[in-house]
Design an enzyme around this catalytic site. Structure first.
Site: not given
Lengths: 411, 373
Positions: A13, A106-107
């Site tokens: 993350d 973003d993960e």
């Protein structure tokens, strides 16, 4: 079936991704409270950790953010940079395992079970990834390591920023005992409220709860809830290229100001139709059903759809259908958002039309696409779009992916 | 109104108009059949305002009159009645009573006054034409009719009569914008002004016309035009259809003249090979590839979800190697309406329209646009 206990999953993350990219790009922003906002009238998409300390949260209006933190610096997001870096970070992941599932910009989940013999421990892989992201982009991330996606995601949330948390199988029960259920990915506010009525507040409570009662209350989900409470999750890490087939191609736009004139609405519909048509043509798909989504000023949102006799990815046909749907509606309020989408997709090589004028149109569309591929979207476009101030995508949708048809060029 | 009729006749008469009645429930009266009894016959009329059909049958009428009832329900009832003779009578307030043996039905109808007007046909203005000829030409073109209602001028078959070399020629053309089919035949009879200019028969009407052409009773039918409609009379049946009000595209410009690569192939093996190869193409992944090289034709298909297939066929071809992609359905549709044992493909290149026709005889031309490779 392979045993689920043997899997090793990483969840990576990026910490305050958009804000961190901005702070890295502009030294003046470093160690200061900043918030990344969208263009026009939008909300905070990401706040830096410094701003979060003041209580600034994602989703706040700029006005609310300023009230929480008067010294906040508002930065208009550079979506192109975020998507570019996200694509590059995914390339780093792929050096450690081919099983990379992009969860959002973003993960990501990485199944490194098969890579451990090459790289040693999962902790080592995590450190290597963190170091490469730090050196390459000046960004930090939090990584969770566990035996499944549910626990890996929970682990990565436990230490932020720049964390590395491992939940070992033998620790699972002890860790989950006190974790509030809403920390689990997949338990929303509604489920949380319903479970609270049953006296369930922590994962420990949930894991021990009689499954029959939950089954009666939630149906098939009931069983899954108990499993979640026990930290069990069999869902595989699905690499992006094997992800379920794309079912629709769509674009929507929140207008800079509410509009109600038919002429203004049509201009945006044409622009959206061109964006949809162009992306569909680029990936060789055509849709049989056209959807129009309208959001009123008061956020009431609704959609209508119409199925065509033949699949199309021609912007003009998509537009014509969208207008036809619009004309069946009586707009009761000014419009805040418009969306155009095609579904019922098929992958087809183009059937050429028999009549000369239609063939010319198809060739002209191809030529327009070629120019726009080279010089950027809307370099050549419909004359009626020339007055539209800003054309293209300005928001990264949750469905955005580093490659394939879900990859949208955002500005 | 009251009449007696035998079950077989009544059932067939009702069967015949089922295709005409309106299926969508927009105007209830259009779902009904108008039944009129006078003298020694009854007349059944159905219409959806685009296509109408009226047939008359001899029977024993004891009381004259008219009524309308649901065509579908009445047909269902009549089919299931136990004995040969059915008695049909109207009661007050548009009720209908049907008796047969010990079975008794009372069904409610609608007033005949609301039924749309059906034009009276002036038989003298009709020209005679051979039913089998029409049926064959319809068969050879109707598959290409466009079903996209936004292209309303393509939602039918274009029919035109010309005189070429002193012979009257009847020509039918249908297209959906991707493929086109032309059938032409010499016929006997006069060429009226409407046919000389060319008219578009609506899709639904053309299929009804084919059905009545194929009925075995009499061979000849009469054709005429009035009030922007076509009138067809055959035996005891009259069909009136509103012509499509639009300009049919100039099909002559679509038929390629510069195609110089001729392939001949036996129809049956070609058809079966296409069927086999198209198993792997689907709604999602249409298209087959055809590769020509000397006396060999290779048809192949692939589908990322399933796999791939290919087959070699004997063909006669002397041009340079050529690879072209088609929607297999378009080829299969053409082959299905041809009866000749050899067919010819006349091609130019992979992006130009292709002609498919019988190798040895004239009178039929299909044009198919390829898919992009």
């Amino acid at each position: 079936m392979e045993s689920v206990h043997e899997r090793t999953i990483l969840h990576v993350d990026q910490n305050a991704f958009f804000a961190s990219v901005e702070q890295e790009a502009n030294p003046e922003l470093r160690e200061k409270p900043i918030a990344v906002i969208g263009r026009g009238r939008t909300v905070v998409t990401t706040a830096s950790y410094e701003a979060r300390a003041f209580g600034v949260k994602t989703g706040m209006t700029t006005w609310e953010a300023r009230r929480a933190c008067p010294s906040i610096i508002l930065v208009v997001g550079n979506n192109a940079a975020y998507t570019r870096i996200s694509v590059q970070i995914k390339k780093i992941f792929l050096d450690y395992t081919p099983l990379v599932e992009t969860f959002s910009i973003d993960e990501a989940f990485l199944d490194v079970t098969g890579s451990l013999r090459l790289f040693g421990s999962p902790e080592r892989i995590a450190h290597l990834i963190k170091a490469r992201i730090r050196h390459g982009f000046g960004l930090t991330c939090s990584i969770g390591i566990a035996s499944n996606k549910l626990l890996a995601k929970l682990a990565s949330e436990m230490q932020k920023p720049d964390g590395l948390t491992v939940i070992r199988p033998e620790e699972t029960a002890r860790v989950l005992e006190t974790v509030p259920i809403e920390a689990l990915c997949g338990i929303g506010r509604k489920t949380q409220r319903q479970l609270a009525l049953l006296g369930i507040r922590t994962c420990g409570d949930l894991g021990r709860f009689p499954v029959e009662i939950l089954r009666r209350r939630f149906g098939v989900i009931g069983e899954r809830l108990v499993m979640m409470g026990q930290g069990r999750d069999d869902s595989p890490v699905v690499p992006d290229e094997e992800a379920e087939e794309v079912k629709s191609v769509g674009h929507s736009t929140t207008l800079d100001r509410d509009i109600s004139g038919r002429h203004d609405i049509l201009r945006y519909l044409l622009q959206l139709s061109e964006m949809v048509g162009r992306r569909a043509r680029r990936y060789g798909v055509a849709g049989k059903t056209v959807h129009l989504t309208v959001r009123y000023a008061d956020f009431t949102t609704f959609g209508r759809q119409q199925t065509l006799p033949l699949s199309t990815n021609d912007s003009r046909e998509i537009y014509r259908e969208a207008v036809r749907i619009l004309d069946t509606l009586v707009l009761e309020q000014p419009v805040r958002l418009l969306g155009v989408r095609i579904t019922n997709l098929c992958h087809q090589r183009e059937q050429l039309p028999l009549f000369h004028h239609e063939r010319c149109r198809m060739l002209a569309t191809g030529a327009m696409d070629a120019v726009n591929d080279r010089y950027g979207d809307f370099s050549v476009t419909f004359g009626s779009l020339l007055d539209n101030e800003e054309k293209g995508s300005f928001v990264i949708s949750p469905a955005w992916r580093p490659e394939g048809i879900r990859n949208v060029d955002v500005k | 109104m009251e009449f007696k009729i035998d079950k077989e006749t009544f059932s067939r008469a009702l069967q015949k108009i089922q295709g005409i009645v309106e299926k969508r429930n927009t105007m209830p009266i259009l779902s009904n059949v108008l039944i009129e009894a006078h003298a020694d016959r009854i007349e059944l009329t159905a219409t959806d305002l685009e296509v109408g059909m009226k047939s008359s049958y001899e029977t024993t009428v004891t009381r004259e009159g008219r009524i309308t009832v649901s065509a579908k329900k009445l047909h269902e009832i009549v089919k299931e009645l136990p004995e040969e003779v059915i008695s049909f009578a109207t009661k007050e307030n548009d009720w209908v009573e049907i008796r047969c043996g010990k079975a008794h039905f009372s069904i409610v109808g609608l007033s005949p006054e609301e039924f749309p007007y059906f034009p009276k046909v002036n038989e003298e203005s009709l020209i005679r034409i051979e039913g089998a000829l029409l049926a064959d030409m319809i068969e050879k073109t109707a598959y290409a009719i466009c079903f996209d209602e936004t292209k309303y001028n393509l939602n039918g078959t274009f029919v035109k009569a010309t005189v070429e070399d002193d012979r009257p020629i009847l020509r039918m053309v249908a297209t959906d914008g991707h493929r086109l089919s032309i059938a032409e035949k010499e016929f006997h009879g006069a060429v009226g002004p409407e046919m000389a200019k060319g008219v578009i028969f609506p899709k639904k009407g053309i299929f009804e016309l084919k059905k009545i052409c194929e009925e075995a009773t009499t061979q000849e039918l009469a054709l005429g035009f009035m009030d922007n409609s076509a009138v067809i009379k055959k035996g005891n049946t009259v069909v009136v259809m509103r012509l499509v009000d639009g300009e049919f595209p100039d099909y002559t410009r679509v038929v390629p003249v510069a195609n110089d690569k001729i392939v001949t192939v036996a129809r049956d093996p070609f058809l079966h090979s296409l069927r086999r190869m198209s198993i792997l193409s689907s709604e999602k992944f249409k298209g087959i590839r055809m590769e020509l090289n000397g006396a060999q034709m290779v048809i192949s298909s692939s589908n990322p979800e399933l796999g791939e297939a290919s087959e070699e066929l004997e063909a006669s071809y002397s041009g340079p190697p050529l690879s072209i992609r088609f929607n297999a359905k378009y080829l299969l549709d053409v082959l299905a309406v041809l009866s000749e044992s050899e067919v010819a493909l006349v091609l130019r290149d992979e992006l130009s329209p292709a002609i498919v026709k019988p190798a040895a005889v004239d009178g039929f031309t299909a044009v198919i646009m390829p898919m992009r490779l």
